[in-house]
Design a protein around this motif. Structure first.
Motif, PDB file in Angstrom:
ATOM      1  N   ARG A  52       0.811  -1.221   0.000  1.00 26.86           N
ATOM      2  CA  ARG A  52       0.000   0.000   0.000  1.00 26.86           C
ATOM      3  C   ARG A  52       0.845   1.270   0.000  1.00 26.86           C
ATOM      4  NH1 ARG A  52      -3.985   2.235   4.792  1.00 26.86           N
ATOM      5  NH2 ARG A  52      -4.514   4.173   3.709  1.00 26.86           N
ATOM      6  N   ALA A  55       0.977   3.167  -3.188  1.00 31.37           N
ATOM      7  CA  ALA A  55      -0.203   3.994  -3.437  1.00 31.37           C
ATOM      8  C   ALA A  55      -0.141   5.268  -2.607  1.00 31.37           C
ATOM      9  CB  ALA A  55      -1.470   3.201  -3.104  1.00 31.37           C
ATOM     10  N   SER A  56       0.270   5.122  -1.360  1.00 28.31           N
ATOM     11  CA  SER A  56       0.311   6.283  -0.459  1.00 28.31           C
ATOM     12  C   SER A  56       1.294   7.335  -0.954  1.00 28.31           C
ATOM     13  CB  SER A  56       0.676   5.823   0.949  1.00 28.31           C
ATOM     14  OG  SER A  56      -0.231   4.819   1.384  1.00 28.31           O
ATOM     15  N   LEU A  58       2.200   7.857  -4.073  1.00 30.09           N
ATOM     16  CA  LEU A  58       1.621   8.510  -5.258  1.00 30.09           C
ATOM     17  C   LEU A  58       0.627   9.593  -4.823  1.00 30.09           C
ATOM     18  CD1 LEU A  58       1.045   8.778  -8.320  1.00 30.09           C
ATOM     19  CD2 LEU A  58      -0.658   6.959  -8.046  1.00 30.09           C
ATOM     20  N   ARG A  59      -0.210   9.248  -3.869  1.00 21.29           N
ATOM     21  CA  ARG A  59      -1.229  10.193  -3.415  1.00 21.29           C
ATOM     22  C   ARG A  59      -0.607  11.419  -2.737  1.00 21.29           C
ATOM     23  NH1 ARG A  59      -5.501  10.035   1.150  1.00 21.29           N
ATOM     24  NH2 ARG A  59      -7.208  11.220   0.233  1.00 21.29           N
ATOM     25  N   PHE A  62       0.264  13.822  -5.396  1.00 22.11           N
ATOM     26  CA  PHE A  62      -0.968  14.451  -5.898  1.00 22.11           C
ATOM     27  C   PHE A  62      -1.448  15.550  -4.937  1.00 22.11           C
ATOM     28  CE2 PHE A  62      -5.782  13.411  -5.635  1.00 22.11           C
ATOM     29  CZ  PHE A  62      -6.165  14.466  -6.450  1.00 22.11           C
ATOM     30  N   ASN A  93      -5.376  12.101   8.976  1.00 23.77           N
ATOM     31  CA  ASN A  93      -5.573  10.655   9.169  1.00 23.77           C
ATOM     32  C   ASN A  93      -5.752   9.908   7.852  1.00 23.77           C
ATOM     33  OD1 ASN A  93      -5.672  10.997  12.029  1.00 23.77           O
ATOM     34  ND2 ASN A  93      -7.755  11.779  11.767  1.00 23.77           N
ATOM     35  N   SER A  94      -5.203  10.437   6.807  1.00 28.56           N
ATOM     36  CA  SER A  94      -5.469   9.861   5.499  1.00 28.56           C
ATOM     37  C   SER A  94      -4.207   9.815   4.633  1.00 28.56           C
ATOM     38  CB  SER A  94      -6.582  10.680   4.837  1.00 28.56           C
ATOM     39  OG  SER A  94      -6.695  10.385   3.478  1.00 28.56           O
ATOM     40  N   ARG A  96      -0.338   9.443   4.041  1.00 30.42           N
ATOM     41  CA  ARG A  96       0.685   8.709   4.790  1.00 30.42           C
ATOM     42  C   ARG A  96       1.948   8.563   3.954  1.00 30.42           C
ATOM     43  NH1 ARG A  96      -0.013   3.282   3.649  1.00 30.42           N
ATOM     44  NH2 ARG A  96       0.374   2.498   5.751  1.00 30.42           N
ATOM     45  N   PRO A 162     -13.165  17.121  -2.760  1.00 33.02           N
ATOM     46  CA  PRO A 162     -13.672  16.115  -1.821  1.00 33.02           C
ATOM     47  C   PRO A 162     -14.427  15.002  -2.553  1.00 33.02           C
ATOM     48  CG  PRO A 162     -15.010  18.100  -1.702  1.00 33.02           C
ATOM     49  CD  PRO A 162     -13.899  18.380  -2.664  1.00 33.02           C
ATOM     50  N   PRO A 163     -14.541  13.839  -1.910  1.00 35.15           N
ATOM     51  CA  PRO A 163     -15.227  12.710  -2.558  1.00 35.15           C
ATOM     52  C   PRO A 163     -16.721  12.961  -2.767  1.00 35.15           C
ATOM     53  CG  PRO A 163     -14.591  12.151  -0.313  1.00 35.15           C
ATOM     54  CD  PRO A 163     -13.969  13.464  -0.617  1.00 35.15           C
ATOM     55  N   LEU A 170     -15.429  18.374  -9.793  1.00 36.33           N
ATOM     56  CA  LEU A 170     -14.229  17.569 -10.059  1.00 36.33           C
ATOM     57  C   LEU A 170     -13.523  18.073 -11.316  1.00 36.33           C
ATOM     58  CD1 LEU A 170     -15.475  13.908  -9.402  1.00 36.33           C
ATOM     59  CD2 LEU A 170     -13.885  15.229  -8.002  1.00 36.33           C
ATOM     60  N   PHE A 174      -9.683  19.970 -11.519  1.00 32.31           N
ATOM     61  CA  PHE A 174      -8.568  19.488 -12.343  1.00 32.31           C
ATOM     62  C   PHE A 174      -8.200  20.517 -13.414  1.00 32.31           C
ATOM     63  CE2 PHE A 174      -7.205  15.189 -11.174  1.00 32.31           C
ATOM     64  CZ  PHE A 174      -8.067  14.964 -10.113  1.00 32.31           C
ATOM     65  N   MET A 184      -8.156  13.614 -15.743  1.00 29.34           N
ATOM     66  CA  MET A 184      -8.702  13.291 -14.421  1.00 29.34           C
ATOM     67  C   MET A 184      -9.103  11.819 -14.344  1.00 29.34           C
ATOM     68  SD  MET A 184     -11.976  14.982 -12.539  1.00 29.34           S
ATOM     69  CE  MET A 184     -13.272  14.203 -13.480  1.00 29.34           C
ATOM     70  N   LEU A 187      -5.925   9.586 -14.465  1.00 29.77           N
ATOM     71  CA  LEU A 187      -5.137   9.680 -13.230  1.00 29.77           C
ATOM     72  C   LEU A 187      -5.838   9.033 -12.051  1.00 29.77           C
ATOM     73  CD1 LEU A 187      -3.710  13.292 -13.419  1.00 29.77           C
ATOM     74  CD2 LEU A 187      -2.374  11.191 -13.263  1.00 29.77           C
ATOM     75  N   SER A 188      -7.161   9.048 -12.073  1.00 31.64           N
ATOM     76  CA  SER A 188      -7.906   8.455 -10.969  1.00 31.64           C
ATOM     77  C   SER A 188      -7.958   6.939 -11.082  1.00 31.64           C
ATOM     78  CB  SER A 188      -9.326   9.024 -10.919  1.00 31.64           C
ATOM     79  OG  SER A 188      -9.280  10.434 -10.890  1.00 31.64           O
TER      80      SER A 188
HETATM   81  C1  HEM Z   1     -10.794  12.735  -8.834  1.00 28.96           C
HETATM   82  C2  HEM Z   1     -10.816  13.170  -7.594  1.00 28.96           C
HETATM   83  C3  HEM Z   1     -10.332  12.347  -6.448  1.00 28.96           C
HETATM   84  C4  HEM Z   1     -10.993  12.184  -5.284  1.00 28.96           C
HETATM   85  C5  HEM Z   1     -12.347  12.796  -4.907  1.00 28.96           C
HETATM   86  C6  HEM Z   1     -10.202  11.294  -4.468  1.00 28.96           C
HETATM   87  C7  HEM Z   1     -10.549  10.896  -3.196  1.00 28.96           C
HETATM   88  C8  HEM Z   1      -9.899   9.925  -2.465  1.00 28.96           C
HETATM   89  C9  HEM Z   1     -10.335   9.404  -1.194  1.00 28.96           C
HETATM   90  C10 HEM Z   1     -11.580   9.866  -0.430  1.00 28.96           C
HETATM   91  C11 HEM Z   1      -9.461   8.459  -0.818  1.00 28.96           C
HETATM   92  C12 HEM Z   1      -9.506   7.601   0.448  1.00 28.96           C
HETATM   93  C13 HEM Z   1      -8.722   8.254   1.546  1.00 28.96           C
HETATM   94  C14 HEM Z   1      -8.795   7.488   2.866  1.00 28.96           C
HETATM   95  O1  HEM Z   1      -9.397   6.414   2.912  1.00 28.96           O
HETATM   96  O2  HEM Z   1      -8.223   7.970   3.829  1.00 28.96           O
HETATM   97  C15 HEM Z   1      -8.450   8.348  -1.857  1.00 28.96           C
HETATM   98  C16 HEM Z   1      -7.390   7.483  -1.846  1.00 28.96           C
HETATM   99  C17 HEM Z   1      -6.405   7.447  -2.812  1.00 28.96           C
HETATM  100  N1  HEM Z   1      -6.280   8.303  -3.897  1.00 28.96           N
HETATM  101 FE1  HEM Z   1      -7.652   9.626  -4.504  1.00 28.96          FE
HETATM  102  N2  HEM Z   1      -9.069  10.958  -5.136  1.00 28.96           N
HETATM  103  C18 HEM Z   1      -9.094  11.562  -6.350  1.00 28.96           C
HETATM  104  C19 HEM Z   1      -8.110  11.518  -7.335  1.00 28.96           C
HETATM  105  C20 HEM Z   1      -6.908  10.845  -7.201  1.00 28.96           C
HETATM  106  C21 HEM Z   1      -5.781  10.962  -8.118  1.00 28.96           C
HETATM  107  C22 HEM Z   1      -5.749  11.869  -9.336  1.00 28.96           C
HETATM  108  C23 HEM Z   1      -4.800  10.125  -7.653  1.00 28.96           C
HETATM  109  C24 HEM Z   1      -3.428   9.829  -8.179  1.00 28.96           C
HETATM  110  C25 HEM Z   1      -2.733  10.570  -9.014  1.00 28.96           C
HETATM  111  C26 HEM Z   1      -5.322   9.498  -6.448  1.00 28.96           C
HETATM  112  C27 HEM Z   1      -4.655   8.578  -5.702  1.00 28.96           C
HETATM  113  C28 HEM Z   1      -5.171   7.950  -4.588  1.00 28.96           C
HETATM  114  C29 HEM Z   1      -4.515   6.825  -3.946  1.00 28.96           C
HETATM  115  C30 HEM Z   1      -3.256   6.128  -4.415  1.00 28.96           C
HETATM  116  C31 HEM Z   1      -5.283   6.499  -2.821  1.00 28.96           C
HETATM  117  C32 HEM Z   1      -5.007   5.413  -1.801  1.00 28.96           C
HETATM  118  C33 HEM Z   1      -3.972   5.940  -0.826  1.00 28.96           C
HETATM  119  C34 HEM Z   1      -3.580   4.996   0.296  1.00 28.96           C
HETATM  120  O3  HEM Z   1      -4.099   3.898   0.387  1.00 28.96           O
HETATM  121  O4  HEM Z   1      -2.725   5.406   1.100  1.00 28.96           O
HETATM  122  N3  HEM Z   1      -6.583   9.983  -6.192  1.00 28.96           N
HETATM  123  N4  HEM Z   1      -8.746   9.273  -2.844  1.00 28.96           N
END
Ligand code: HEM
Ligand SMILES: *[C@@H]1O[C@H](CO)[C@@H](O)[C@H](O)[C@H]1NC(C)=O
Length: 190
Positions: A52, A55-56, A58-59, A62, A93-94, A96, A162-163, A170, A174, A184, A187-188
């Motif tokens: 994981r 993934a963290s 990468l986020r 972002f 808390n999200s 990491r 936000p989600p 959205l 972007f 978008m 990338l998502s």
């Molecule tokens: C389109 C709008 C987006 C929204 C609304 C969104 C929202 C979220 C939310 C709510 C989570 C869960 C966070 C949690 O459980 O604490 C998440 C996780 C994640 N997001 Fe996004 N996201 C978006 C776009 C993206 C983009 C563009 C990327 C990458 C370039 C991305 C990469 C990730 C990754 C990798 C995770 C998992 C992180 C982990 O497990 O540590 N997201 N996102």
């Protein structure tokens, strides 16, 4: 394969688009030729320990880039003069991976002190994470500068969507970062 190329192009565009300086993959060729191998080895062991984490990381990149550009502001702890991004709604808390970034930074400092920015480290670590997890690769352009400040209110202002966002929001968030609706979606990971 086509999707991979699109992802590659978009990620490169996203993460250089937010800086006005001229970035280059060769930025550290003379000053820190070992930066890529150093970052990769730390990311490699972190992901081997916990998938994981890829993934963290990468986020983290972002969320850094969407607030004030890719300037490592997301890494800054609160100080007496500002409250930073770490406790903002999209992050608290999200997000990491801070320990992994600290570990990378200290290894990079050991091979070339005072040269490589944390913003560049985040960009390289995001690419390495994707590659190690089996995704596409791309050349990371470098030369970002680190911010000395961060802002909780900026991070909370909705620049990171936000989600609960509407589709229109959205798309607009972007677009504000120079990214199309297609960018978008790709990338998502949809
Ligand atoms: C389109 C709008 C987006 C929204 C609304 C969104 C929202 C979220 C939310 C709510 C989570 C869960 C966070 C949690 O459980 O604490 C998440 C996780 C994640 N997001 Fe996004 N996201 C978006 C776009 C993206 C983009 C563009 C990327 C990458 C370039 C991305 C990469 C990730 C990754 C990798 C995770 C998992 C992180 C982990 O497990 O540590 N997201 N996102
Ligand atoms: C962030 O999370 C911590 C721990 O759960 C919580 O105590 C704190 O109130 C949160 N901060 C914000 C600004 O939501």
């Amino acid at each position: 394969m086509a999707t991979f190329s699109v992802v590659l192009f978009i990620i490169v565009t996203l993460f250089i688009g937010s800086s006005s300086a001229k970035l280059s993959p060769n930025f550290y060729d003379k000053t820190c030729p070992k930066v890529f191998s150093t970052v990769k080895s730390v990311v490699h062991s972190a992901v081997a320990k916990e998938k994981r984490m890829g993934a963290s990381l990468l986020r983290l990149h972002f969320h850094d880039c969407f607030v004030q550009g890719c300037d490592a502001s997301v890494l800054l702890d609160d100080t007496s003069s500002f409250t930073g991004e770490k406790t903002a709604r999209p992050n608290n808390n999200s997000i990491r991976g801070f320990n992994v970034v600290d570990n990378i930074k200290s290894k990079v400092e050991a091979v070339c002190p005072g040269v490589v920015s944390c913003a560049d480290i985040l960009a390289i670590a995001a690419r390495d994470s994707v590659v190690i997890l089996g995704g596409p690769s791309w050349k990371v352009k470098l030369g970002r500068r680190d911010s000395k400040s961060a802002s909780l209110s900026a991070a909370n202002s909705g620049v990171i969507p936000p989600p609960t966002s509407t589709l229109t929001n959205l798309k607009n968030r972007f677009k504000a970062r120079g990214l199309s609706t297609k960018d978008m979606v790709v990338l998502s990971g949809i």
